[in-house]
Design an enzyme around this catalytic site. Structure first.
Site, PDB file in Angstrom:
ATOM      1  N   CYS A  46     -23.006   1.549 -12.896  1.00 19.08           N
ATOM      2  CA  CYS A  46     -23.895   1.164 -11.789  1.00 19.08           C
ATOM      3  C   CYS A  46     -23.926  -0.348 -11.612  1.00 19.08           C
ATOM      4  O   CYS A  46     -24.001  -0.855 -10.488  1.00 19.08           O
ATOM      5  CB  CYS A  46     -25.319   1.653 -12.043  1.00 19.08           C
ATOM      6  SG  CYS A  46     -25.427   3.430 -12.194  1.00 19.08           S
TER       7      CYS A  46
HETATM    8  C1  BEZ Z   1     -23.256   4.227 -15.727  1.00 23.65           C
HETATM    9  O1  BEZ Z   1     -23.711   3.847 -14.674  1.00 23.65           O
HETATM   10  O2  BEZ Z   1     -22.547   3.517 -16.407  1.00 23.65           O
HETATM   11  C2  BEZ Z   1     -23.536   5.607 -16.241  1.00 23.65           C
HETATM   12  C3  BEZ Z   1     -24.756   6.205 -15.951  1.00 23.65           C
HETATM   13  C4  BEZ Z   1     -25.014   7.469 -16.445  1.00 23.65           C
HETATM   14  C5  BEZ Z   1     -24.054   8.122 -17.200  1.00 23.65           C
HETATM   15  C6  BEZ Z   1     -22.820   7.524 -17.467  1.00 23.65           C
HETATM   16  C7  BEZ Z   1     -22.553   6.254 -16.973  1.00 23.65           C
END
Ligand code: BEZ
Length: 213
Positions: A46
């Site tokens: 994100c």
């Molecule tokens: C991420 O944004 O890195 C992420 C969020 C939830 C699960 C796996 C990755």
């Protein structure tokens, strides 16, 4: 909630965001909108996505499209995380992030897929047209970061096909040939597409992109 589908009116809502209280339809105004959800704050994928969208702001503006992100974390969390995004992605987050702690918007837009994760939002993208209807829905799992070049490409296609009786072929990029809608006869195509067209098959007719000089 009822499933949200292409052509439906994008549900309106008022929510707290990193840029203050926002009414969604008012925020979009007369233009296009992109609403996209994130699983959670302070997560690696994100962080890269929001940094990328901040860097693409001008590209969205060129297309008269406003972006707005969402995650189910609160405002204080968003504020701290935005500092991290700015620092690590070498940018400035320049669009609102909705703090959907009560999951009101996530539920309205079906962004929680319980068999994937009971509480976190998946990576949903909704493109909304100036008439406030849903033009595109894409859903990615949490583990796959989105391709925002693809999102811009799709907006180019949506905007072209909204105003001209054409469709865009596989892997089309802005500036390339497009296909003429099957409902248009060859006689109509001759007056409509002044740059001419090629008939490969009666149902497959190609013409230069009509909204370019
Ligand atoms: C991420 O944004 O890195 C992420 C969020 C939830 C699960 C796996 C990755």
């Amino acid at each position: 909630m009822a499933t949200l589908r292409l052509g439906d009116v994008a549900p309106d809502f008022t929510a707290q965001s990193s840029e203050g209280e926002i009414n969604f339809h008012e925020y979009l105004g007369d233009g296009w909108g992109v609403l996209f959800s994130h699983p959670a704050d302070y997560t690696p994928v994100c962080t890269t996505e929001l940094g990328t969208v901040a860097k693409y702001k001008e590209e969205f503006e060129k297309r008269n499209a406003k972006v707005i992100a969402l995650s189910v974390d609160g405002l204080e969390s968003h504020k701290g995380w935005i500092n991290d995004i700015n620092e690590t992605q070498n940018t400035t987050v320049n669009f609102p992030i909705i703090a959907d702690e009560d999951r009101k918007v996530s539920e309205l837009y079906d962004m929680i897929h319980p068999n994937a994760d009971a509480t976190l939002t998946v990576r949903s993208v909704y493109v909304i047209g100036p008439d406030k209807t849903v033009k595109l829905i894409i859903t990615y799992p949490a583990s796959t970061g989105r391709n925002f070049d693809e999102l811009l490409r799709v907006i180019d296609s949506l905007q072209l096909t909204a105003y001209h009786k054409v469709a865009t072929p596989a892997n089309w990029q802005h500036g390339e040939e497009v296909v003429i809608s099957p409902a248009i006869t060859n006689e109509e195509a001759e007056t409509m597409f002044t740059k001419g067209f090629k008939e490969v098959k009666p149902y497959l007719r190609l013409t230069p992109q009509p909204n370019l000089n």
